[in-house]
Design an enzyme around this catalytic site. Structure first.
Site, mmCIF file in Angstrom:
data_model
loop_
_atom_site.group_PDB
_atom_site.id
_atom_site.type_symbol
_atom_site.label_atom_id
_atom_site.label_comp_id
_atom_site.label_asym_id
_atom_site.label_seq_id
_atom_site.Cartn_x
_atom_site.Cartn_y
_atom_site.Cartn_z
ATOM 1 N N LYS A 1 86.341 68.926 11.362
ATOM 2 C CA LYS A 1 87.513 68.121 11.755
ATOM 3 C C LYS A 1 88.678 68.466 11.190
ATOM 4 O O LYS A 1 89.854 68.130 11.756
ATOM 5 C CB LYS A 1 87.016 66.595 11.353
ATOM 6 C CG LYS A 1 85.979 65.997 12.547
ATOM 7 C CD LYS A 1 85.646 64.543 12.131
ATOM 8 C CE LYS A 1 84.613 64.186 12.925
ATOM 9 N NZ LYS A 1 84.433 62.612 12.822
ATOM 10 N N ASP B 1 88.691 58.898 16.334
ATOM 11 C CA ASP B 1 87.855 58.061 15.636
ATOM 12 C C ASP B 1 88.495 56.924 15.077
ATOM 13 O O ASP B 1 87.938 55.682 15.131
ATOM 14 C CB ASP B 1 87.227 58.899 14.362
ATOM 15 C CG ASP B 1 86.315 59.959 14.453
ATOM 16 O OD1 ASP B 1 85.426 59.674 15.281
ATOM 17 O OD2 ASP B 1 85.992 60.960 13.842
ATOM 18 N N GLY C 1 84.119 54.136 0.748
ATOM 19 C CA GLY C 1 84.062 55.490 0.983
ATOM 20 C C GLY C 1 85.340 56.138 1.173
ATOM 21 O O GLY C 1 86.398 55.515 1.327
ATOM 22 N N GLY D 1 85.567 61.616 5.529
ATOM 23 C CA GLY D 1 86.452 61.865 6.670
ATOM 24 C C GLY D 1 86.872 60.781 7.555
ATOM 25 O O GLY D 1 87.696 60.359 7.975
ATOM 26 N N ALA D 2 85.614 59.802 7.769
ATOM 27 C CA ALA D 2 85.781 58.659 8.517
ATOM 28 C C ALA D 2 86.661 57.642 8.008
ATOM 29 O O ALA D 2 87.318 57.008 8.423
ATOM 30 C CB ALA D 2 84.376 58.246 8.888
ATOM 31 N N TYR E 1 75.477 54.090 12.784
ATOM 32 C CA TYR E 1 74.668 53.768 13.988
ATOM 33 C C TYR E 1 73.432 54.271 14.004
ATOM 34 O O TYR E 1 72.630 53.767 15.012
ATOM 35 C CB TYR E 1 75.721 54.287 15.329
ATOM 36 C CG TYR E 1 75.716 55.782 15.525
ATOM 37 C CD1 TYR E 1 74.858 56.596 15.809
ATOM 38 C CD2 TYR E 1 76.996 56.278 14.905
ATOM 39 C CE1 TYR E 1 74.842 58.085 15.742
ATOM 40 C CE2 TYR E 1 77.212 57.572 15.149
ATOM 41 C CZ TYR E 1 76.223 58.421 15.363
ATOM 42 O OH TYR E 1 76.672 59.964 15.730
HETATM 43 P P1 NAP Z 1 81.573 62.229 4.506
HETATM 44 O O1 NAP Z 1 82.911 62.918 4.907
HETATM 45 O O2 NAP Z 1 80.524 63.191 4.427
HETATM 46 O O3 NAP Z 1 81.969 60.998 3.701
HETATM 47 C C1 NAP Z 1 80.509 60.341 3.088
HETATM 48 C C2 NAP Z 1 81.171 59.254 2.354
HETATM 49 O O4 NAP Z 1 80.131 58.512 1.795
HETATM 50 C C3 NAP Z 1 81.902 59.794 0.978
HETATM 51 O O5 NAP Z 1 82.864 58.752 0.431
HETATM 52 C C4 NAP Z 1 80.718 59.886 -0.046
HETATM 53 O O6 NAP Z 1 81.166 59.771 -1.258
HETATM 54 C C5 NAP Z 1 80.073 58.680 0.388
HETATM 55 N N1 NAP Z 1 78.710 58.491 -0.371
HETATM 56 C C6 NAP Z 1 77.527 59.239 0.081
HETATM 57 N N2 NAP Z 1 76.539 58.948 -0.643
HETATM 58 C C7 NAP Z 1 76.876 58.021 -1.505
HETATM 59 C C8 NAP Z 1 76.143 57.191 -2.297
HETATM 60 N N3 NAP Z 1 75.034 57.514 -2.454
HETATM 61 N N4 NAP Z 1 76.916 56.110 -3.024
HETATM 62 C C9 NAP Z 1 78.127 55.970 -2.386
HETATM 63 N N5 NAP Z 1 78.913 56.651 -1.794
HETATM 64 C C10 NAP Z 1 78.337 57.421 -0.996
HETATM 65 O O7 NAP Z 1 81.270 61.755 5.975
HETATM 66 P P2 NAP Z 1 81.846 60.992 7.241
HETATM 67 O O8 NAP Z 1 82.262 61.922 8.491
HETATM 68 O O9 NAP Z 1 83.070 60.240 6.628
HETATM 69 O O10 NAP Z 1 81.034 59.866 7.648
HETATM 70 C C11 NAP Z 1 80.463 58.811 6.784
HETATM 71 C C12 NAP Z 1 79.307 57.972 7.615
HETATM 72 O O11 NAP Z 1 80.047 57.351 8.969
HETATM 73 C C13 NAP Z 1 78.220 58.709 8.335
HETATM 74 O O12 NAP Z 1 77.305 58.091 8.280
HETATM 75 C C14 NAP Z 1 78.667 59.096 9.794
HETATM 76 O O13 NAP Z 1 77.537 59.201 10.733
HETATM 77 C C15 NAP Z 1 79.483 57.681 9.937
HETATM 78 N N6 NAP Z 1 80.157 57.987 10.885
HETATM 79 C C16 NAP Z 1 80.285 57.165 12.326
HETATM 80 C C17 NAP Z 1 81.145 57.124 13.211
HETATM 81 C C18 NAP Z 1 81.051 56.337 14.633
HETATM 82 O O14 NAP Z 1 81.712 56.560 15.379
HETATM 83 N N7 NAP Z 1 80.457 55.279 14.360
HETATM 84 C C19 NAP Z 1 82.340 58.259 13.220
HETATM 85 C C20 NAP Z 1 82.208 59.041 11.962
HETATM 86 C C21 NAP Z 1 81.506 58.869 11.060
HETATM 87 P P3 NAP Z 1 81.387 61.277 -2.246
HETATM 88 O O15 NAP Z 1 82.352 61.951 -1.716
HETATM 89 O O16 NAP Z 1 81.206 60.654 -3.552
HETATM 90 O O17 NAP Z 1 80.099 62.134 -1.880
#
Ligand code: NAP
Length: 292
Positions: free
Chosen positions: A74, A110, A134, A137-138, A233
């Site tokens: 992204k 998004d 968090g 990216g999201a 989801y």
């Molecule tokens: P990402 O960029 O990998 O970010 C993940 C986030 O979760 C980071 O802030 C990370 O912190 C945190 N995290 C991971 N493990 C953790 C833990 N054990 N304790 C506390 N914080 C933790 O992923 P993303 O793209 O933002 O996606 C995040 C979630 O949103 C995923 O589950 C994804 O499937 C979902 N999502 C849904 C949609 C939708 O349309 N519904 C769209 C996008 C994403 P660190 O940086 O410290 O690792």
């Protein structure tokens, strides 16, 4: 409904990412194309980091009409496009590409998907106190679109990555005049901030399958006067949403956001509004099938 016939005129859309096997987007978009009788098809493309540049060049060469972009591309994809929508520029990430006769434009649907999911539930974020968990990216897309709406924002992220949360807060301060601060995600801060929060958003991956037993917020901190939005989801619903419901809170699930972001991408490629309910049903059926 008739089966899809691919002809020389069929327009091609798709999604690039790695991994891609879990994606719900092909079923959502192909259902919508078929329902509206549009001569389009949507395909998944597994693209490794080192092949992103060739993939975008290929999309141009093959006259692909549109692409969704997912993890891990992204951010990197932006420099390969011709134009970037102003909100995607501020966020620093694009998840949708539209190809207008060789000109590739990047958007962040998004962000809009998140807001649309709130509005669909008659929840207006303007002026609300919002806690986002968090800083990935999201979370970034969500924080910027919330800032655009004019909210009061707290971002909590686990300690190691606090600088990411701080960076989002700083960039928001440069672009908008809203109350925003970042802090560490721990029990003490959660308890303190949640006591004064209207909408809690989980944008971490905590609670995502296969770690469905996990939750980012203990049930004791959830109460009936808050809205809880978990953008995960899978599983459907998450433990956080189940516990929020038990506490009497209003809940919004990640499927809603997924469908809303997909619907906006669809509109950009086809110029038509998709059948959102059918997109949601098709994604839900696939999720349930995958869970078995
Ligand atoms: P990402 O960029 O990998 O970010 C993940 C986030 O979760 C980071 O802030 C990370 O912190 C945190 N995290 C991971 N493990 C953790 C833990 N054990 N304790 C506390 N914080 C933790 O992923 P993303 O793209 O933002 O996606 C995040 C979630 O949103 C995923 O589950 C994804 O499937 C979902 N999502 C849904 C949609 C939708 O349309 N519904 C769209 C996008 C994403 P660190 O940086 O410290 O690792």
């Amino acid at each position: 409904m008739k089966d899809k016939v691919i002809s020389g005129k069929t327009k091609i859309c798709g999604i690039i990412g790695d991994p891609i096997e879990h994606t719900m987007s092909p079923v959502m978009h192909n259902t919508a194309f078929k329902t509206l009788g549009l001569d389009y098809v949507y395909l998944p493309f597994k693209v490794k980091n080192e092949e992103l540049k060739q993939a975008i060049a290929g999309a141009r060469a093959l006259n692909i009409r549109g692409l969704n972009v997912t993890i891990p591309h992204k951010v990197a994809v932006m420099q390969l496009l011709d134009k970037i929508d102003p909100l995607a520029e501020k966020i620093g990430a694009a998840n949708t590409i539209v190809n207008d006769e060789g000109i590739l434009t990047g958007y962040n649907t998004d962000a809009y998907g998140f807001i649309q999911a709130l509005l669909e539930k008659d929840i207006n974020p303007i002026g609300k106190k919002i806690l986002v968990l968090g800083a990935g990216g999201a979370a970034k897309a969500i924080c910027f679109i919330l800032a655009e709406q004019g909210v009061s924002l707290v971002i909590l992220n686990r300690k190691l990555e606090l600088e990411w949360a701080q960076d989002i807060a700083n960039r928001i301060k440069q672009n908008y005049t809203i109350n925003v601060r970042a802090d560490e995600l721990n029990k003490k801060n959660l308890e303190q901030v949640l006591a004064n929060t209207d909408i809690l958003v989980n944008a971490t991956s905590v609670g995502m399958s296969p770690n469905s037993h996990e939750t980012p917020v203990d049930a004791e901190f959830l109460c009936s006067n808050m809205v809880v939005f978990d953008i995960i989801y899978n599983p459907f619903p998450t433990r956080l949403l189940q516990e929020a419901k038990t506490a009497g809170a209003r809940t919004i699930d990640g499927l809603e956001m997924l469908v809303c972001q997909g619907a906006l991408s669809f509109e950009k490629w086809t110029g038509q509004k998709p059948p959102v309910d059918l997109m949601r049903q098709s994604a839900m059926r696939l999720l349930q099938k995958n869970e078995k």
